[in-house]
Design a protein around this motif. Structure first.
Motif, PDB file in Angstrom:
ATOM      1  N   CYS A  13     -27.393 -32.189  -7.912  1.00 29.50           N
ATOM      2  CA  CYS A  13     -27.627 -31.110  -7.013  1.00 29.50           C
ATOM      3  C   CYS A  13     -27.042 -29.818  -7.247  1.00 29.50           C
ATOM      4  O   CYS A  13     -25.896 -29.662  -7.560  1.00 29.50           O
ATOM      5  CB  CYS A  13     -27.018 -31.505  -5.496  1.00 29.50           C
ATOM      6  N   TRP A  14     -27.770 -28.784  -7.495  1.00 33.81           N
ATOM      7  CA  TRP A  14     -27.553 -27.406  -7.917  1.00 33.81           C
ATOM      8  C   TRP A  14     -27.077 -26.586  -6.741  1.00 33.81           C
ATOM      9  O   TRP A  14     -26.728 -25.379  -7.072  1.00 33.81           O
ATOM     10  CB  TRP A  14     -28.308 -27.027  -9.088  1.00 33.81           C
ATOM     11  N   ASP A  15     -27.474 -26.898  -5.548  1.00 35.47           N
ATOM     12  CA  ASP A  15     -27.031 -26.190  -4.386  1.00 35.47           C
ATOM     13  C   ASP A  15     -25.583 -25.814  -3.909  1.00 35.47           C
ATOM     14  O   ASP A  15     -25.350 -25.008  -3.489  1.00 35.47           O
ATOM     15  CB  ASP A  15     -27.937 -26.617  -3.234  1.00 35.47           C
ATOM     16  N   THR A  16     -24.774 -26.900  -4.468  1.00 37.79           N
ATOM     17  CA  THR A  16     -23.613 -26.621  -4.078  1.00 37.79           C
ATOM     18  C   THR A  16     -22.631 -25.759  -5.055  1.00 37.79           C
ATOM     19  O   THR A  16     -23.102 -25.949  -6.260  1.00 37.79           O
ATOM     20  CB  THR A  16     -22.912 -27.963  -3.848  1.00 37.79           C
ATOM     21  N   ILE A  17     -21.779 -24.931  -4.747  1.00 39.30           N
ATOM     22  CA  ILE A  17     -20.970 -24.360  -5.945  1.00 39.30           C
ATOM     23  C   ILE A  17     -19.860 -25.056  -6.056  1.00 39.30           C
ATOM     24  O   ILE A  17     -18.675 -24.823  -5.249  1.00 39.30           O
ATOM     25  CB  ILE A  17     -20.729 -22.895  -5.252  1.00 39.30           C
ATOM     26  N   VAL A  18     -19.739 -25.789  -7.090  1.00 40.53           N
ATOM     27  CA  VAL A  18     -18.444 -26.496  -7.565  1.00 40.53           C
ATOM     28  C   VAL A  18     -18.413 -26.634  -9.345  1.00 40.53           C
ATOM     29  O   VAL A  18     -19.439 -26.542  -9.806  1.00 40.53           O
ATOM     30  CB  VAL A  18     -18.567 -28.113  -7.170  1.00 40.53           C
ATOM     31  N   ASP A  19     -17.264 -27.141  -9.525  1.00 39.82           N
ATOM     32  CA  ASP A  19     -17.160 -27.177 -10.808  1.00 39.82           C
ATOM     33  C   ASP A  19     -18.071 -28.539 -11.503  1.00 39.82           C
ATOM     34  O   ASP A  19     -18.804 -29.336 -10.639  1.00 39.82           O
ATOM     35  CB  ASP A  19     -15.901 -27.576 -11.371  1.00 39.82           C
ATOM     36  N   ASP A  20     -18.430 -28.614 -12.711  1.00 37.41           N
ATOM     37  CA  ASP A  20     -19.337 -29.712 -13.321  1.00 37.41           C
ATOM     38  C   ASP A  20     -19.036 -31.138 -12.909  1.00 37.41           C
ATOM     39  O   ASP A  20     -19.965 -31.697 -12.639  1.00 37.41           O
ATOM     40  CB  ASP A  20     -19.452 -29.441 -14.858  1.00 37.41           C
ATOM     41  N   LYS A  21     -17.645 -31.540 -12.699  1.00 37.24           N
ATOM     42  CA  LYS A  21     -17.333 -32.688 -12.697  1.00 37.24           C
ATOM     43  C   LYS A  21     -17.453 -33.101 -11.158  1.00 37.24           C
ATOM     44  O   LYS A  21     -17.650 -34.449 -10.897  1.00 37.24           O
ATOM     45  CB  LYS A  21     -15.976 -33.137 -13.211  1.00 37.24           C
ATOM     46  N   SER A  22     -17.539 -32.113 -10.309  1.00 38.80           N
ATOM     47  CA  SER A  22     -17.719 -32.328  -8.992  1.00 38.80           C
ATOM     48  C   SER A  22     -19.104 -32.512  -8.368  1.00 38.80           C
ATOM     49  O   SER A  22     -19.345 -32.637  -7.255  1.00 38.80           O
ATOM     50  CB  SER A  22     -16.643 -31.268  -8.090  1.00 38.80           C
ATOM     51  N   ARG A  23     -20.049 -32.073  -9.357  1.00 37.25           N
ATOM     52  CA  ARG A  23     -21.480 -31.923  -8.894  1.00 37.25           C
ATOM     53  C   ARG A  23     -21.982 -33.236  -8.465  1.00 37.25           C
ATOM     54  O   ARG A  23     -21.965 -34.095  -9.042  1.00 37.25           O
ATOM     55  CB  ARG A  23     -22.206 -31.259  -9.982  1.00 37.25           C
ATOM     56  N   PRO A  24     -22.553 -33.222  -7.129  1.00 36.29           N
ATOM     57  CA  PRO A  24     -23.125 -34.621  -6.822  1.00 36.29           C
ATOM     58  C   PRO A  24     -24.595 -34.816  -7.126  1.00 36.29           C
ATOM     59  O   PRO A  24     -25.100 -33.980  -7.656  1.00 36.29           O
ATOM     60  CB  PRO A  24     -22.833 -34.389  -5.172  1.00 36.29           C
ATOM     61  N   ILE A  25     -25.239 -35.996  -6.958  1.00 39.56           N
ATOM     62  CA  ILE A  25     -26.740 -36.134  -6.958  1.00 39.56           C
ATOM     63  C   ILE A  25     -27.347 -35.367  -5.842  1.00 39.56           C
ATOM     64  O   ILE A  25     -26.940 -35.219  -4.598  1.00 39.56           O
ATOM     65  CB  ILE A  25     -27.057 -37.659  -7.354  1.00 39.56           C
ATOM     66  N   SER A  26     -28.544 -35.133  -6.231  1.00 35.34           N
ATOM     67  CA  SER A  26     -29.477 -34.645  -5.184  1.00 35.34           C
ATOM     68  C   SER A  26     -29.729 -35.563  -4.298  1.00 35.34           C
ATOM     69  O   SER A  26     -30.005 -36.754  -4.357  1.00 35.34           O
ATOM     70  CB  SER A  26     -30.828 -34.171  -5.821  1.00 35.34           C
ATOM     71  N   LYS A  27     -29.654 -35.141  -2.887  1.00 37.32           N
ATOM     72  CA  LYS A  27     -29.890 -36.186  -1.702  1.00 37.32           C
ATOM     73  C   LYS A  27     -31.499 -36.653  -1.675  1.00 37.32           C
ATOM     74  O   LYS A  27     -31.656 -37.591  -1.203  1.00 37.32           O
ATOM     75  CB  LYS A  27     -29.435 -35.396  -0.456  1.00 37.32           C
ATOM     76  N   GLU A  28     -32.337 -35.772  -2.085  1.00 40.79           N
ATOM     77  CA  GLU A  28     -33.662 -36.358  -2.337  1.00 40.79           C
ATOM     78  C   GLU A  28     -34.142 -36.986  -3.498  1.00 40.79           C
ATOM     79  O   GLU A  28     -33.845 -38.261  -3.357  1.00 40.79           O
ATOM     80  CB  GLU A  28     -34.366 -35.225  -1.843  1.00 40.79           C
ATOM     81  N   ARG A  29     -34.298 -36.300  -4.704  1.00 44.98           N
ATOM     82  CA  ARG A  29     -34.918 -36.817  -5.863  1.00 44.98           C
ATOM     83  C   ARG A  29     -33.658 -37.852  -6.490  1.00 44.98           C
ATOM     84  O   ARG A  29     -34.077 -38.960  -7.062  1.00 44.98           O
ATOM     85  CB  ARG A  29     -35.251 -35.710  -6.857  1.00 44.98           C
ATOM     86  N   GLY A  30     -32.554 -37.356  -6.390  1.00 50.09           N
ATOM     87  CA  GLY A  30     -31.159 -38.184  -7.307  1.00 50.09           C
ATOM     88  C   GLY A  30     -31.379 -39.284  -6.364  1.00 50.09           C
ATOM     89  O   GLY A  30     -31.297 -40.601  -7.053  1.00 50.09           O
TER      90      GLY A  30
END
Length: 162
Positions: A13-30
């Motif tokens: 999910c690229w919608d959240t502004i976080v560091d690379d390690k904290s980036r979650p998966i996409s709620k839809e496709r991921g």
């Protein structure tokens, strides 16, 4: 013989502004792709294995979904800092460090490390292992340190299942 199952984390999910390690998966496709691929992987799961995940949030979340669908206790998936790499050489070193009492290893990791590893050690050339892509490889060697010339046993990509 050793069996290696490489799983690239689900779509980020690229919608959240976080560091690379904290980036979650996409709620839809991921999430959808992780459920889809993990269900398809059920018949290829070895009876005994060790599982490692990158310490990145998206890899850990992917591992959790796979564990739910494959009925694996998530507590047995070890988070290893060494799996948080995009470099094939570092990934190879970590894989070769697996204890020989384990004949099957599952890794939840990242690209380019996964694609480069598959292309270096596998029988097929793969342009890109996509997010939530699974590559299952067998090695004739009995020692992880000695693995070479692996045979790709199965490839499961989300696009093959849609």
């Amino acid at each position: 013989m050793k069996e290696l199952i490489l799983i690239r984390h689900a779509k980020s999910c690229w919608d959240t502004i976080v560091d690379d390690k904290s980036r979650p998966i996409s709620k839809e496709r991921g999430v959808q792709d992780a459920h889809l691929v993990s269900q398809a992987m059920r018949e290829y799961l070895p009876k005994k294995f060790v599982a490692w995940t990158s310490t990145a949030k998206r890899a850990r979340q992917t591992a959790t979904i796979f564990c739910q669908n494959l009925e694996i206790n998530n507590d047995y998936v070890l988070a290893k800092e060494e799996i948080y790499t995009f470099d094939e050489k570092k990934l190879t070193k970590t894989i070769k460090g697996c204890g020989n009492n384990h004949n099957a290893l599952i890794i939840f990791g990242h690209n380019e490390a996964i694609t480069d590893f598959v292309n270096k050690f596998g029988t097929n050339s793969i342009e890109n292992v996509p997010t939530t892509g699974v590559v299952i490889m067998n090695f004739e060697q009995d020692n992880w340190q000695d693995i070479k010339n692996g045979i790709i046993k199965k490839i499961i990509f989300p696009r093959h299942l849609k």
